[in-house]
Design a protein around this motif. Structure first.
Motif, PDB file in Angstrom:
ATOM      1  N   VAL A  21      -3.960  10.542 -13.311  1.00 30.17           N
ATOM      2  CA  VAL A  21      -3.777   8.910 -13.017  1.00 30.17           C
ATOM      3  C   VAL A  21      -4.698   7.653 -13.741  1.00 30.17           C
ATOM      4  CG1 VAL A  21      -4.859   7.254 -10.849  1.00 30.17           C
ATOM      5  CG2 VAL A  21      -4.319   9.709 -10.352  1.00 30.17           C
ATOM      6  N   HIS A  28      -3.000   8.371  -7.730  1.00 30.31           N
ATOM      7  CA  HIS A  28      -3.816   8.490  -5.791  1.00 30.31           C
ATOM      8  C   HIS A  28      -4.984   9.854  -6.195  1.00 30.31           C
ATOM      9  CE1 HIS A  28      -0.171   7.468  -4.702  1.00 30.31           C
ATOM     10  NE2 HIS A  28      -1.020   6.507  -3.715  1.00 30.31           N
ATOM     11  N   HIS A  68       1.452  12.254  -2.139  1.00 32.16           N
ATOM     12  CA  HIS A  68       1.010  11.270  -3.344  1.00 32.16           C
ATOM     13  C   HIS A  68      -0.318  11.950  -3.338  1.00 32.16           C
ATOM     14  CE1 HIS A  68      -1.703  11.204   1.393  1.00 32.16           C
ATOM     15  NE2 HIS A  68      -2.294  10.969   0.037  1.00 32.16           N
ATOM     16  N   GLY A  69      -0.771  13.363  -2.776  1.00 29.89           N
ATOM     17  CA  GLY A  69      -1.964  13.480  -4.301  1.00 29.89           C
ATOM     18  C   GLY A  69      -1.507  14.735  -5.184  1.00 29.89           C
ATOM     19  N   HIS A 102       5.563  11.584  -7.345  1.00 32.69           N
ATOM     20  CA  HIS A 102       5.859  12.385  -5.996  1.00 32.69           C
ATOM     21  C   HIS A 102       6.641  14.045  -6.446  1.00 32.69           C
ATOM     22  CE1 HIS A 102       4.460   8.702  -3.786  1.00 32.69           C
ATOM     23  NE2 HIS A 102       3.771   9.008  -2.844  1.00 32.69           N
ATOM     24  N   SER A 156      -2.259  15.465   5.227  1.00 33.45           N
ATOM     25  CA  SER A 156      -3.492  14.124   5.536  1.00 33.45           C
ATOM     26  C   SER A 156      -3.456  13.520   6.616  1.00 33.45           C
ATOM     27  CB  SER A 156      -3.092  13.132   3.642  1.00 33.45           C
ATOM     28  OG  SER A 156      -1.909  12.789   4.956  1.00 33.45           O
ATOM     29  N   LEU A 191      -4.320   4.273   3.379  1.00 29.53           N
ATOM     30  CA  LEU A 191      -3.966   3.272   2.340  1.00 29.53           C
ATOM     31  C   LEU A 191      -4.812   2.065   2.172  1.00 29.53           C
ATOM     32  CD1 LEU A 191      -1.466   2.894   0.573  1.00 29.53           C
ATOM     33  CD2 LEU A 191      -2.227   1.171   1.516  1.00 29.53           C
ATOM     34  N   TYR A 259     -11.421   3.500   1.900  1.00 27.96           N
ATOM     35  CA  TYR A 259     -10.215   3.448   1.543  1.00 27.96           C
ATOM     36  C   TYR A 259      -9.378   3.275   0.006  1.00 27.96           C
ATOM     37  CZ  TYR A 259     -10.084  -1.517   1.917  1.00 27.96           C
ATOM     38  OH  TYR A 259     -10.487  -2.830   1.644  1.00 27.96           O
ATOM     39  N   HIS A 262      -7.863   5.463  -2.118  1.00 24.75           N
ATOM     40  CA  HIS A 262      -6.809   6.345  -2.193  1.00 24.75           C
ATOM     41  C   HIS A 262      -5.919   6.015  -2.842  1.00 24.75           C
ATOM     42  CE1 HIS A 262      -3.071   7.110   0.511  1.00 24.75           C
ATOM     43  NE2 HIS A 262      -2.461   6.870   0.167  1.00 24.75           N
ATOM     44  N   GLY A 263      -5.469   5.321  -3.222  1.00 24.31           N
ATOM     45  CA  GLY A 263      -4.061   5.011  -3.793  1.00 24.31           C
ATOM     46  C   GLY A 263      -4.509   3.776  -5.454  1.00 24.31           C
ATOM     47  N   SER A 264      -5.123   4.077  -5.701  1.00 21.76           N
ATOM     48  CA  SER A 264      -5.303   3.487  -6.848  1.00 21.76           C
ATOM     49  C   SER A 264      -6.379   4.084  -7.822  1.00 21.76           C
ATOM     50  CB  SER A 264      -6.192   1.803  -7.177  1.00 21.76           C
ATOM     51  OG  SER A 264      -5.135   1.188  -6.209  1.00 21.76           O
TER      52      SER A 264
END
Length: 690
Positions: A21, A28, A68-69, A102, A156, A191, A259, A262-264
């Motif tokens: 990542v 994520h 997303h994982g 993904h 999730s 998220l 959170y 999560h996505g950054s």
């Protein structure tokens, strides 16, 4: 307490994901940091798979519903020997890499289904568990368990929030799919914030109400507790299992339990702090200790042993049950048995005719005895969609002994049944049939009204993206269904479905086109086929007078031509409007107009033809073209051209008897003839309903 090697393996998975990542500056990291221990226990101690043969038929299926994982899944696939290289890991989310953002089926070895849209993977897994149960019931004979595997899911909070997961979980509990096990990564974050903002229901109690076995692991780093919960879940034979594992999103990082993990990407400084906190070398990135790799690559040898033992059982099974073996082998290879279409009916000319939903039902029941792979059902609409396979029973679980208070006469269930009662669960139905297709051994179908394809667009799109063979039977395909009114009358749906890449939409004109449409659906292995079928009866055309229905295979064909094959006007239609243009053409010919009638059941099949073949059907020299379809006009402009017109519907329907609605919306011989004459008079009239 984890051993030192176990902990090293887990941390290797964690930091491969974190480094992926960070290098991509996208992704994520939160889920991999928290969920790596449960994934490790499953993959190292329980998952039956063969990395050197990702398509081995009796492997356990693992679905990362929380797509997303993906970095965690790619780390697992690399570490266990699925053919990914460290360079592939380094190219996470980059152009042309094997490690896209993904997971994508068919793109990365070991990825069972394409996930990312939350809830889809969970529902796909229900389909896979149905597949395993049906194949095992149909083919296993003591002492030969040829089909004997589990379906595992990692889901999730977001997956469990999505309605499709609730639909699928409800059905899975009802069907008592005991070999379906879901790990629920309960990390209290989504998220955009804490789950406290949006998700306060009692999830465990909800799944218990669905009929699931449940367990909770309070510490997501407690390998022994995870192991115990998983071993107990595997002992459940009459209930699917949900194992809630309480984890820390972004475990060990400065953003732990937030959170924001999560996505950054964590950022270089946070990556350093996380590695230091968990006792991992800061450099180099993408570190894989040799003893860790050696340990996890043992999965290949284990998998080879499992498959070798299975092949021996299969050989013994073949010698004792040759006919069953042949049938199963054909299904698992995705092949079609000889003579599979020998009994498909040819329908005699009949002015009264059949609704194409009725002729479809007759064709399905002619195919079913020769195609054991054909399995599916409807969203509580069998009497209307005509999709029940009458001689092949219902897919139901074994009875537990107590009488059903609602239906005391209900017969014992049987997993060998091929009719799935999905209930009023269109979204889950679409995702579950994707799971059946992805599992292998099936030509699955789902059925509902065309208007309710709106509930199913995500799984239809994903089936097209994955290249899955799924047949969707959509009946009640136009305003002609009548009294139920605009809520049930599809208008924009054909255009919407035709817009999906790698999907084939077919709207047959009569019973014989419907038969050919089903042949195309069975033969099409690499994409979904969507059949749009009528509620109302349609004349069965006289194929001695008109061209063979086999023309459907090319998407559009000349049904009836002008003298000498030189038309001044081309009338084009699909489905129920083909008989309408045939009648209009007869009137126009009486007026001396040279008319060609083209049946265009499938835009996609037509577009697959070379331009030279398309030009034979729609000659560029003939600009006077009128397309007629009781649906939105969008998309037809490419076929009518600048000088042509479209008689369609760009507003909603109305409630009245079907014949009345059709007449009031202008789908009459008079209207078609008027529009055709206008084209030939070079008047700029659109002939569109607005």
């Amino acid at each position: 307490m984890a051993s030192q090697l176990d902990q090293q393996c887990i941390d290797t998975l964690r930091f491969l994901a974190v480094d992926m990542v960070q290098k991509a500056d996208s992704g994520h990291p939160g889920l991999p940091l928290g969920a790596a221990p449960m994934a490790y226990v499953l993959w190292d101690r329980y998952l039956k798979h063969h990395p050197s043969n990702p398509h081995w038929a009796d492997r356990d299926r693992f679905v990362l519903s929380a797509g997303h994982g993906s970095a965690l899944l790619y780390a697992l696939l690399f570490m266990t020997g699925y053919g990914l290289t460290l360079d592939d890991i380094r190219q996470f989310r980059q152009w042309g890499s094997k490690t896209p953002g993904h997971p994508e089926r068919g793109h990365t070895p070991g990825v069972e289904v394409t996930t990312g849209p939350l809830g889809q993977g969970f529902a796909n897994a229900v389909g896979m568990a149905i597949a395993e149960a049906q194949l095992a019931a149909r083919y296993n004979r003591e002492p030969y368990k040829i089909i004997d595997h589990y379906t595992y899911v990692l889901a999730s909070d977001g997956d469990l929030m999505e309605g499709v997961a609730s639909e699928a979980a409800s059905l899975a509990g009802h069907l008592k799919l005991g070999k379906l096990i879901c790990f629920y990564d309960d990390n209290n974050a989504t998220l955009a914030g804490s789950t406290a903002v949006t998700f306060s229901e009692h999830r465990i109690e909800r799944f218990q109400a669905y009929g699931w076995h449940t367990a909770t692991v309070e510490d997501g780093n407690d390998l022994a507790a995870i192991d115990t919960a998983l071993s107990q879940a595997r002992l459940e034979v009459a209930r699917p299992s949900l194992i809630r594992v309480r984890t820390h999103i972004g475990f060990g990082s400065p953003a732990q339990d937030s959170y924001k993990a999560h996505g950054s990407p964590l950022g270089e400084e946070s990556v350093r702090k996380t590695k230091e906190k968990l006792g991992w070398p800061v450099e180099p990135a993408f570190l894989v200790p040799n003893d860790v790799l050696m340990h996890m690559r043992k999965a290949t040898a284990r998998g080879e042993d499992w498959e070798t033992q299975w092949m021996q059982r299969l050989q013994d099974y073949q010698s004792h049950y040759p006919e069953l073996f042949q049938e199963l082998d054909t299904r698992l290879r995705g092949a079609l048995p000889p003579g599979w279409d020998a009994d498909v009916p040819v329908f005699e000319p009949d002015q009264k005719g059949l609704a194409t939903r009725e002729s479809s039902g007759k064709v399905m029941n002619a195919l079913a005895p020769k195609l054991p792979a054909l399995m599916g059902g409807s969203a509580d609409l069998d009497p209307s969609t005509k999709t029940a396979l009458s001689a092949f029973g219902d897919f139901r679980p074994p009875r537990t002994g107590e009488t059903d208070a609602h239906d005391p006469a209900e017969e014992h269930g049987d997993y060998t049944g091929r009719n799935i009662h999905f209930g009023v669960r269109e979204h889950a139905m679409g995702s579950i049939v994707n799971g059946l297709a992805a599992h292998g051994g099936f030509i699955p179908y789902g059925a509902t009204f065309l208007v309710f394809s709106d509930y199913m667009r995500p799984p239809i799109r994903l089936a097209a993206l994955m290249g899955l063979q799924v047949v969707h039977v959509f009946t009640h395909d136009s305003i002609a269904l009548g009294e139920d009114g605009p809520t049930h009358q599809p208008v924009e749906h054909l255009a919407s479905l035709r817009a999906i890449p790698n999907a084939i939409v077919i709207r047959p004109a009569d019973a014989n086109e419907t038969a050919v449409a089903w042949k195309v659906a069975v033969e099409t292995r690499d994409r979904p086929v969507l059949l749009a079928l009528s509620r109302q009866k349609l004349p069965t055309l006289d194929r001695q007078r008109y061209a063979s229905a086999e023309g459907l295979r090319q998407g559009a064909y000349v049904l009836a031509d002008a003298p000498g094959g030189k038309p001044a006007l081309i009338l084009i239609a699909s489905g129920s409007e083909v008989p309408l243009i045939v009648q209009a053409a007869e009137r126009l010919r009486e007026e001396g107009i040279a008319v060609r009638c083209v049946s265009m059941p499938s835009h996609e099949l037509f577009e697959a033809l070379p331009q030279s073949e398309r030009d034979k059907v729609l000659p560029p020299s003939v600009g006077a073209r009128l397309a007629v379809e009781m649906a939105a006009t969008q998309g037809w402009e490419r076929y009518v051209g600048a000088q042509g017109a479209m008689l369609g519907i760009d507003r909603f329907g109305a409630s009245a008897p079907g014949e009345t609605v059709v007449r009031e919306y202008g789908f009459t011989v008079d209207r078609v003839c008027t529009a055709a004459r206008a084209l030939l008079g070079h008047r700029r009239e659109t002939a569109q309903m607005r």
